[in-house]
Design an enzyme around this catalytic site. Sequence first.
Site, short mmCIF file in Angstrom:
data_model
loop_
_atom_site.label_atom_id
_atom_site.label_comp_id
_atom_site.label_asym_id
_atom_site.label_seq_id
_atom_site.Cartn_x
_atom_site.Cartn_y
_atom_site.Cartn_z
N ASN A 10 0.88 -1.17 0.00
CA ASN A 10 0.00 0.00 0.00
C ASN A 10 0.91 1.22 0.00
O ASN A 10 1.48 1.58 1.03
CB ASN A 10 -0.88 -0.02 1.27
CG ASN A 10 -1.68 1.26 1.43
OD1 ASN A 10 -1.80 2.05 0.48
ND2 ASN A 10 -2.23 1.45 2.62
N TRP A 11 1.04 1.82 -1.17
CA TRP A 11 1.98 2.95 -1.29
C TRP A 11 1.45 4.22 -0.64
O TRP A 11 2.17 5.21 -0.51
CB TRP A 11 2.27 3.24 -2.77
CG TRP A 11 3.01 2.14 -3.49
CD1 TRP A 11 3.37 0.91 -3.00
CD2 TRP A 11 3.49 2.18 -4.85
NE1 TRP A 11 4.03 0.18 -3.96
CE2 TRP A 11 4.11 0.94 -5.10
CE3 TRP A 11 3.44 3.13 -5.87
CZ2 TRP A 11 4.69 0.63 -6.34
CZ3 TRP A 11 4.01 2.82 -7.11
CH2 TRP A 11 4.63 1.59 -7.33
N LYS A 12 0.17 4.21 -0.28
CA LYS A 12 -0.48 5.40 0.30
C LYS A 12 -0.26 6.60 -0.64
O LYS A 12 -0.16 6.42 -1.85
CB LYS A 12 0.02 5.67 1.71
CG LYS A 12 -0.05 4.43 2.59
CD LYS A 12 0.10 4.73 4.05
CE LYS A 12 0.18 3.44 4.83
NZ LYS A 12 0.11 3.64 6.27
N HIS A 97 -9.46 0.90 4.79
CA HIS A 97 -8.19 1.13 5.48
C HIS A 97 -8.44 2.06 6.66
O HIS A 97 -9.27 2.98 6.58
CB HIS A 97 -7.17 1.74 4.52
CG HIS A 97 -5.78 1.76 5.10
ND1 HIS A 97 -5.38 2.72 5.99
CD2 HIS A 97 -4.74 0.92 4.93
CE1 HIS A 97 -4.12 2.47 6.35
NE2 HIS A 97 -3.71 1.39 5.72
N GLU A 99 -6.90 4.50 7.78
CA GLU A 99 -6.74 5.94 7.49
C GLU A 99 -7.99 6.49 6.82
O GLU A 99 -8.37 7.65 7.06
CB GLU A 99 -5.48 6.16 6.62
CG GLU A 99 -4.21 5.96 7.44
CD GLU A 99 -2.99 5.55 6.64
OE1 GLU A 99 -2.98 5.66 5.40
OE2 GLU A 99 -2.02 5.09 7.29
N GLU A 169 -5.39 -5.22 10.52
CA GLU A 169 -4.41 -4.16 10.73
C GLU A 169 -4.72 -3.42 12.03
O GLU A 169 -5.54 -2.49 12.03
CB GLU A 169 -4.47 -3.16 9.57
CG GLU A 169 -4.10 -3.76 8.23
CD GLU A 169 -3.51 -2.72 7.31
OE1 GLU A 169 -2.39 -2.94 6.83
OE2 GLU A 169 -4.13 -1.66 7.11
N GLY A 175 2.28 2.23 10.78
CA GLY A 175 3.19 3.37 10.64
C GLY A 175 3.83 3.79 11.94
O GLY A 175 4.43 4.87 12.03
N SER A 214 3.38 -2.20 10.42
CA SER A 214 4.83 -2.17 10.62
C SER A 214 5.52 -3.50 10.32
O SER A 214 6.45 -3.89 11.02
CB SER A 214 5.16 -1.69 12.04
OG SER A 214 4.68 -0.37 12.25
N GLY A 235 2.86 -1.13 4.34
CA GLY A 235 2.87 0.30 4.04
C GLY A 235 4.28 0.79 3.79
O GLY A 235 4.84 0.64 2.70
N GLY A 236 4.90 1.35 4.82
CA GLY A 236 6.23 1.96 4.69
C GLY A 236 7.25 1.10 3.97
O GLY A 236 7.97 1.58 3.08
#
Length: 254
Positions: A10-12, A97, A99, A169, A175, A214, A235-236
């Site tokens: 997930n590149w966000k 998600h 977010e 999640e 994150g 993470s 993610g990251g």
Amino acid sequence: MQRQYLVAGNWKMNGSLETNRSLITGIASQRTHCANVEVLVCPPAVYLAQVRELIDGHPINLGGQNVADQDKTGAFTGETHAAMLREMGCTYVIVGHSERRALYGETDAVVAAKFGVAQVAGLVPVLCLGETLEERDRDQTETVLARQLGAVLDRVGVGAFARAVIAYEPVWAIGTGRTASAGQAQAAHAFIRGLLAARDAKIAGSVRILYGGSVKPDNAAELFSSQDVDGGLIGGASLKSGDFMAICAAAQAQ
Ligand code: PEP
């Protein structure tokens, strides 16, 4: 039931024409090291056309990060219809998600609508579920997961999960650098699978439940070793091809 591992990036809201190119080049060049793992990248919507071209000929799937909750196209400024994602080469789309839920006010009902619209268009929804730290501390993890999943089950029925992926999640692990322990992840995944099994054991056994929060190269193998963890939503670490592919290799080694 043998479930194929899926590792999804997930590149966000990250990326550029230049960095997308080098990221996909890096992923593609190491793809043979994890041939049995399904790999998915979810770039920002404006880059779908570019990334579609970059992955052409490589075993890398394309997914959206979000989709409109509307079943018809039309006057919904700023939204992207599921059929448009499909036309741009997406096979998956992330829905719900944390977010989106926390920053953009997506309710369980909206998430359920998105799930349904995505499936009608032929996309596989990646349904994100997870509790906040406060909810975990109050011992409400299972209540929250049951409520979030229940909203979707009530709308589309358990049969829809034959063509869906779930991502557990925990919000407190996204994150933050703080990961759920393998035991915490397994317990939540088993609980989610149990909720599905109460309605349909066969579908519960076949649905892939990813862990997200993470995940890094140094913790992926332990997380993926649990019985009900079928890969990761990353993610990251999905923004660095070396890290992302090391996570894919950890899935391959299971
Ligand atoms: C995510 O956004 O889905 C996620 C899991 O992020 P991170 O890996 O950065 O915690």
